[in-house]
Write a protein that holds these residues in place. Structure first.
Motif, mmCIF file in Angstrom:
data_model
loop_
_atom_site.group_PDB
_atom_site.id
_atom_site.type_symbol
_atom_site.label_atom_id
_atom_site.label_comp_id
_atom_site.label_asym_id
_atom_site.label_seq_id
_atom_site.Cartn_x
_atom_site.Cartn_y
_atom_site.Cartn_z
ATOM 1 N N UNK A 220 1.813 7.442 -0.135
ATOM 2 C CA UNK A 220 2.397 6.111 -0.227
ATOM 3 C C UNK A 220 2.683 5.511 1.149
ATOM 4 N N UNK A 221 3.104 6.346 2.086
ATOM 5 C CA UNK A 221 3.359 5.854 3.443
ATOM 6 C C UNK A 221 2.045 5.466 4.119
ATOM 7 N N UNK A 222 1.025 6.306 3.955
ATOM 8 C CA UNK A 222 -0.288 6.002 4.537
ATOM 9 C C UNK A 222 -0.821 4.679 4.000
ATOM 10 N N UNK A 223 -0.661 4.468 2.703
ATOM 11 C CA UNK A 223 -1.106 3.209 2.110
ATOM 12 C C UNK A 223 -0.285 2.034 2.629
ATOM 13 N N UNK B 203 -1.235 0.762 5.968
ATOM 14 C CA UNK B 203 -2.554 0.152 6.041
ATOM 15 C C UNK B 203 -3.734 1.085 6.223
ATOM 16 N N UNK B 204 -3.566 2.388 5.971
ATOM 17 C CA UNK B 204 -4.718 3.289 6.030
ATOM 18 C C UNK B 204 -5.663 2.893 4.897
ATOM 19 N N UNK B 205 -6.863 2.412 5.204
ATOM 20 C CA UNK B 205 -7.704 1.768 4.186
ATOM 21 C C UNK B 205 -8.261 2.681 3.110
ATOM 22 N N UNK B 206 -8.388 3.971 3.416
ATOM 23 C CA UNK B 206 -9.008 4.879 2.446
ATOM 24 C C UNK B 206 -7.981 5.697 1.665
ATOM 25 N N UNK B 207 -6.713 5.315 1.710
ATOM 26 C CA UNK B 207 -5.672 5.987 0.933
ATOM 27 C C UNK B 207 -4.983 4.959 0.042
ATOM 28 N N UNK B 208 -5.074 5.159 -1.270
ATOM 29 C CA UNK B 208 -4.415 4.265 -2.215
ATOM 30 C C UNK B 208 -3.028 4.787 -2.569
ATOM 31 N N UNK B 209 -2.161 3.863 -2.924
ATOM 32 C CA UNK B 209 -0.829 4.222 -3.399
ATOM 33 C C UNK B 209 -0.949 5.081 -4.650
#
Length: 260
Positions: free
Chosen positions: A213-216, A219-225
């Motif tokens: 969730x933090x990566x998403x 704005x990390x594009x390849x990690x979804x919430x």
């Protein structure tokens, strides 16, 4: 539009996602058949699930699939496994599987469990379609967020350079189904693409949820919430009910659908 008391077949109905879908459909007044290898209620003390028609069936067997699809107005495919028998990690399914399902040591490949079972369902829907009507059968398929990697920045790099071989095979099967669904004239596809699916009682994934969730969020594009299983199930039910819902549903689409 689909409405109670229509008949809905849920393949993998005893599973982590499938049982949640069955429960919601029953509460809304649908006539629900849950098809699985076990064919028994996974939560006998649940009042809603006790109203599901639980049947033993093999989604790899075209005749089993045709029997139940032929009787239904909508279909949900919630059959799946994270680690197949060729990955060398099949033993971990008992840990990560919400339903503690144990893969068949001979049949449980990604191609069988994901692609072939869903192709059987699509073929059965196509066989029962009336050629003189434009009506399409709602079919929901639980895919995964990573299927969309080719569409996001750095997604191709992550998949080709960093993803393990088992994940690449997993995605090949998921995308094959997505393509087949999208090309069928008999189906209205509802393709949900969750990343990690969780609930408060699924302790094995809870520590990882904040990382995704933090990566998403940054704005990390390849990690979804991540998606709660309750949200996913609500979104699937809303999707098969609403004729305007077609194609891929990412986490933000699922959250919107679940609020309806």
């Amino acid at each position: 539009a689909l409405a109670p008391p229509s008949k809905v077949a849920v393949f993998g109905g005893t599973g982590y996602v499938g049982s949640q879908v069955c429960e919601r459909l029953v509460k809304k007044g649908y006539d629900v058949t849950g098809i699985s290898r076990r064919g028994t209620n996974p939560r006998p003390d649940n009042e809603a699930l006790s109203q599901v028609n639980w049947v033993e069936g093999d989604a790899l067997n075209p005749s089993d699939v045709q029997k139940y699809v032929g009787q239904s107005d909508a279909v949900v495919h919630a059959v799946g496994l994270l680690f197949d028998v060729e990955s060398g990690l099949a033993g971990l399914n008992n840990i990560v599987s919400g339903s503690k399902s144990k893969p068949d040591p001979e049949k449980s490949t990604y191609d069988n469990i994901t692609r072939q079972t869903m192709f059987n369902i699509i073929s059965a829907v196509e066989k029962k379609k009336n050629p003189f009507t434009k009506t399409k059968t709602p079919v929901a398929f639980v895919s995964c967020a990573e299927s969309g990697w080719p569409d996001v920045t750095f997604g191709d790099f992550v998949e080709q350079k960093l993803a393990p071989a088992w994940l690449q095979k997993y995605l090949i099967a998921k995308r094959a189904v997505e393509d087949r669904l999208s090309s069928s004239n008999a189906v209205r596809p509802i393709i949900v693409r969750p990343s990690l699916i969780w609930s408060w009682d699924k302790l094995d994934v809870l520590p990882i949820i904040p990382v995704f969730n933090i990566a998403n969020a940054i704005g990390v594009p390849f990690v979804d919430k991540t998606v709660r299983v309750e949200t996913l199930a609500d979104a699937i039910v809303a999707g098969i009910e609403d004729d305007s819902v077609v194609g891929v549903q990412r986490y933000m689409n699922m959250e919107e659908l679940a609020k309806r």
